[in-house]
Design a protein around this motif. Structure first.
Motif: not given
Length: 416
Positions: A154-166, A195-208
């Motif tokens: 998320p930092a790569a698109v300028g978004l603050a984020n927290e690492e959480v554990q579920i 075969g992917a990772s959670r990074a796949e969803g970063v593309r969608a975050v700004r619109a969401i």
């Protein structure tokens, strides 16, 4: 890439025949006996080979990807940062419009590449801009692989984020939590593909986020970040949905009233199972599915054809996956119900408003079942893209992707 890696291509399996010479003439009955024995032996060999190939194919589908094949040759990197370009072999992937990632040095290095600046069909090469090198020395790289996850975090698109554990089965799974600007009652849970990772969803975050939603980009069993399943096999959605349920539980415990599930490829299959089976299914307001697996039988048959596996062998591999007798060969702790994962057949059982974005040029997960599900269920909105590979709809046309998603969610969630 949120897609299946192709299995090694297998040639046709055939039973060889041999000829020999002998002395004298054998009685006709003995010739028939020898013929029967030879036929039975050849049949046994063929059956064994078929079983071996079918079990190999099934294991390839079910076994988590631990190492990506570095099948992309990096021909040259010219210029110096920030005016740098990369030269690659021209393929359907590397010549496609949009923004992508090049992973190199075994995945330790990653760079974002942009538009094509030159293309030489004669030389079979393409040149693209290098927009950002996040880690590693791209200039020294010689091989890597192509990816659709344009941003590593998320930092790569300028978004603050927290690492959480579920809390999930077997331990805890890391996730990125990206909060909305103000307190949000609806969270979007992003579910990546096989075969992917959670990074796949970063593309969608700004619109969401522009819709006022908090985003939770999760990991799940066998993806290399979350705990592995006891059998270390993919459940194709039939087991992974429990980790999505755990993410919903986390969201509800931290201020959410309801959720939207956003899934790519197998993440779409996982999201559909969560919407069907989770204790919290009533809290799922909508599904947004990008190139989802709607019918695993269709996808497995398509993958078998891609890998030049005979139809009978492909069908046998499906039988191995879905029957108890196949567990020894597949490694599954329990068989998978492929019929339960056929949402074209179960169309009337999907009761959640759903948006499906799928390219007609998807070469790994055919779009046909996505279109068929939309035809059979009025709750499903189908947006057909063209010119995009598997899960690359956003990459090819991010403005359209974000507009379609925003329009759908605004309508479903009652946002202005």
């Amino acid at each position: 890439m949120a897609v299946f890696e192709r299995s090694p291509r297998s040639g046709n399996i055939s039973a060889g025949t041999g000829t020999g010479t002998g002395t004298g003439t054998l009685p006709r009955a003995r010739w028939l006996l020898l013929g029967a024995v030879a036929g039975a032996t050849a049949g046994s060999v063929l059956a064994g080979a078929t079983s071996g190939l079918a079990s190999y194919f099934a294991r390839q589908v079910l076994t988590p990807v631990r190492e990506h094949v570095q099948d992309l040759e990096i021909l040259a990197v010219v210029g110096t940062w920030p005016e740098q370009e990369i030269i690659l072999p021209a393929t359907l992937d590397t010549t496609a419009p949009g923004v992508y990632s090049v992973y190199f040095d075994g995945g330790r290095g990653v760079a974002r590449v942009g538009e094509v600046t030159s293309y030489s069909p004669r030389e079979g090469t393409v040149q693209r801009t290098v927009e950002q090198v996040y880690t590693g020395d791209l200039a020294a790289a010689t091989r890597g692989w192509w990816g659709g996850a344009a941003y590593p975090d998320p930092a790569a698109v300028g978004l603050a984020n927290e690492e959480v554990q579920i809390e999930v089965d077997g331990g805890t799974a890391p996730a990125w939590l990206i909060r909305a600007e103000s307190e949000a009652s609806t969270w979007a849970i992003m579910v990546h593909g096989r075969g992917a990772s959670r990074a796949e969803g970063v593309r969608a975050v700004r619109a969401i986020r522009e819709l006022g939603l908090t985003s939770l980009l999760i990991s799940y069993r066998n993806d290399g970040e979350a705990p592995s399943a006891p059998d270390r096999r993919y459940g194709l959605g039939m087991t992974e949905w429990r980790d999505v349920e755990a993410a919903i539980r986390f969201a509800l415990a931290n201020g959410a009233q309801d959720v939207v599930l956003v899934g790519w490829s197998m993440g779409g299959a996982i999201s559909l199972q969560a919407a069907d089976q989770s204790l919290y299914r009533s809290r799922i307001r909508a599904l947004v599915l990008d190139a989802p697996v709607i019918d695993w039988t269709d996808v497995l048959a398509h993958q078998a054809r891609l890998n030049r596996i005979p139809d009978a062998v492909g069908q046998f591999s499906q039988w191995l996956i879905s029957n108890k007798a196949g567990r020894l060969l597949t490694g599954l702790a329990a068989p998978l119900d492929l019929k339960m994962m056929n949402w074209v057949a179960r169309a009337d059982e999907l009761r959640v408003p759903t948006l499906i974005v799928h390219s007609e040029n998807d070469d790994f997960v055919p779009y046909g079942p996505s279109a068929a599900l939309a035809e059979k269920n009025p709750l499903v909105t189908f947006e057909r893209f063209s010119g995009a590979g598997h899960t690359r709809e956003w990459n090819v046309d991010p403005e359209r992707w974000e507009r379609v998603v925003a329009s759908f969610l605004s309508r479903v969630l009652g946002r202005s």
